[in-house]
Write a protein that holds these residues in place. Structure first.
Motif, short mmCIF file in Angstrom:
data_model
loop_
_atom_site.label_atom_id
_atom_site.label_comp_id
_atom_site.label_asym_id
_atom_site.label_seq_id
_atom_site.Cartn_x
_atom_site.Cartn_y
_atom_site.Cartn_z
N THR A 174 0.74 -1.24 0.01
CA THR A 174 0.05 0.05 0.27
C THR A 174 0.68 1.52 0.00
OG1 THR A 174 -0.84 -1.19 1.78
CG2 THR A 174 -2.37 0.35 0.95
N LEU A 175 1.95 1.10 0.39
CA LEU A 175 3.05 2.17 0.67
C LEU A 175 3.61 2.39 -0.85
CD1 LEU A 175 4.71 2.09 4.13
CD2 LEU A 175 2.80 3.57 3.43
N THR A 176 4.17 1.62 -1.16
CA THR A 176 4.97 1.55 -2.32
C THR A 176 4.01 1.40 -3.74
OG1 THR A 176 5.43 -0.88 -2.26
CG2 THR A 176 6.82 0.39 -1.32
N MET A 177 3.12 1.00 -3.78
CA MET A 177 2.21 0.61 -5.16
C MET A 177 0.97 1.42 -5.17
SD MET A 177 2.92 -3.18 -5.50
CE MET A 177 1.45 -3.37 -6.44
N PRO A 178 0.61 2.61 -4.37
CA PRO A 178 -0.69 3.15 -4.30
C PRO A 178 -1.18 3.54 -5.59
CG PRO A 178 1.03 4.83 -3.42
CD PRO A 178 1.78 3.48 -3.63
N PRO A 179 -0.56 4.08 -6.66
CA PRO A 179 -1.08 4.41 -7.82
C PRO A 179 -1.82 3.12 -8.53
CG PRO A 179 0.87 5.67 -7.71
CD PRO A 179 0.84 4.74 -6.58
N SER A 180 -0.88 1.95 -8.64
CA SER A 180 -1.47 1.17 -9.32
C SER A 180 -2.53 0.35 -8.64
CB SER A 180 -0.20 -0.25 -9.05
OG SER A 180 0.89 0.47 -10.07
N LEU A 181 -2.55 0.28 -7.42
CA LEU A 181 -3.63 -0.07 -6.55
C LEU A 181 -4.92 0.51 -6.89
CD1 LEU A 181 -1.74 -1.04 -3.31
CD2 LEU A 181 -2.57 -2.54 -4.78
N ALA A 182 -4.65 1.84 -6.83
CA ALA A 182 -6.10 2.55 -7.05
C ALA A 182 -6.57 2.39 -8.39
CB ALA A 182 -5.50 4.18 -6.87
N ARG A 183 -5.59 2.26 -9.45
CA ARG A 183 -6.19 2.03 -10.72
C ARG A 183 -6.91 0.69 -10.99
NH1 ARG A 183 -1.57 4.93 -12.20
NH2 ARG A 183 -0.23 3.08 -12.23
N ALA A 184 -6.29 -0.37 -10.28
CA ALA A 184 -6.77 -1.70 -10.38
C ALA A 184 -8.22 -1.65 -9.75
CB ALA A 184 -5.64 -2.59 -9.55
N LEU A 185 -8.41 -0.78 -8.79
CA LEU A 185 -9.88 -0.62 -8.18
C LEU A 185 -10.79 0.34 -8.80
CD1 LEU A 185 -8.97 -1.14 -4.33
CD2 LEU A 185 -10.08 -2.71 -6.12
N GLY A 186 -10.24 0.82 -10.03
CA GLY A 186 -10.96 1.87 -10.84
C GLY A 186 -10.94 3.08 -10.18
N HIS A 187 -10.17 3.73 -9.47
CA HIS A 187 -9.93 5.11 -8.97
C HIS A 187 -8.87 5.88 -9.69
CE1 HIS A 187 -12.90 4.22 -5.57
NE2 HIS A 187 -12.17 3.17 -5.54
N GLU A 188 -9.02 7.09 -9.65
CA GLU A 188 -7.90 7.78 -10.21
C GLU A 188 -6.52 8.06 -9.56
OE1 GLU A 188 -8.96 11.60 -12.07
OE2 GLU A 188 -10.81 10.55 -12.96
N ARG A 189 -6.94 8.20 -8.12
CA ARG A 189 -5.49 8.49 -7.22
C ARG A 189 -6.08 7.53 -5.82
NH1 ARG A 189 -6.78 12.86 -3.61
NH2 ARG A 189 -4.69 12.81 -2.93
N PHE A 190 -4.95 7.13 -5.28
CA PHE A 190 -4.98 6.67 -4.05
C PHE A 190 -5.36 7.52 -2.77
CE2 PHE A 190 -3.39 4.27 -0.11
CZ PHE A 190 -3.80 3.13 -0.26
N GLY A 191 -6.25 6.92 -1.91
CA GLY A 191 -6.78 7.97 -1.04
C GLY A 191 -7.78 7.15 -0.12
N PRO A 192 -8.43 7.75 0.73
CA PRO A 192 -9.35 7.04 1.60
C PRO A 192 -10.44 6.17 0.78
CG PRO A 192 -9.21 9.44 2.43
CD PRO A 192 -8.56 9.30 1.02
N GLU A 193 -10.90 6.37 -0.25
CA GLU A 193 -11.92 5.73 -0.80
C GLU A 193 -11.23 4.23 -1.10
OE1 GLU A 193 -9.72 7.98 -3.65
OE2 GLU A 193 -10.96 8.80 -1.83
#
Length: 174
Positions: free
Chosen positions: A116-135
């Protein structure tokens, strides 16, 4: 900050980096230790309530981990040590299942957290979000707890197969 000010206050760029590393490591580990096993929910809630407060520290430490710097190594070691202590306490009080290798389980848990610390943009995109955040964290929260609470498999067939394969490997090595 100018190079002259860095030299004046810290002696070198490396010393400035070491001071920053120590500061961020202390801030993050202080929060984690304050939370303890019972307070992890509160720590997650605190992050979700104000992720920007953590943003710079977390990004700085993620970079240190990616660079395999001394601060990154100290952070990972601290996380593993603290997680192992939490696991051992949970096993002792019966709130967690015993493990064949508590240290390796702690490493696996930290590995999951570090993703979660080192891959936030990739994780966010994989879940259909533009950026990593609380959602994104909210979306990951329940499935993560489900895995830790109920596991993934409905029986122990895969565990037994792995144990048998590892046992066979050990016999071949001897």
């Amino acid at each position: 900050m100018s190079a002259a000010l860095v030299i004046h206050h810290f002696g070198s760029k490396d010393r400035l980096r070491a001071v920053c590393d120590d500061h961020v490591l202390a801030a993050l580990t202080r929060r984690g230790r304050a939370a303890g096993a019972a307070g992890l929910q509160g720590l997650a809630g605190e992050y979700l309530a104000d992720p920007e407060e953590y943003h710079l520290h977390v990004r700085y430490m993620a970079r240190a981990v990616e660079d395999d710097s001394p601060a990154g190594a100290a952070f990972v070691t601290t996380m593993v040590d603290e997680t192992e202590a939490i696991l051992r306490a949970g096993i002792a009080d019966g709130s967690m299942r015993p493990s064949s290798d508590v240290r390796a389980l702690a490493v696996l848990s930290v590995l999951t957290s570090l993703a979660t610390l080192t891959m936030p943009p990739s994780l966010a995109r994989a879940l259909g979000h533009e950026r990593f955040g609380p959602e994104v964290l909210r979306r990951l929260a329940l499935p993560t707890i489900e895995v830790y609470t109920h596991g993934l498999y409905t029986d122990d067939a895969v565990l037994e197969a792995a144990a048998n394969a590892l046992s066979a490997d050990r016999r071949q090595e001897d």
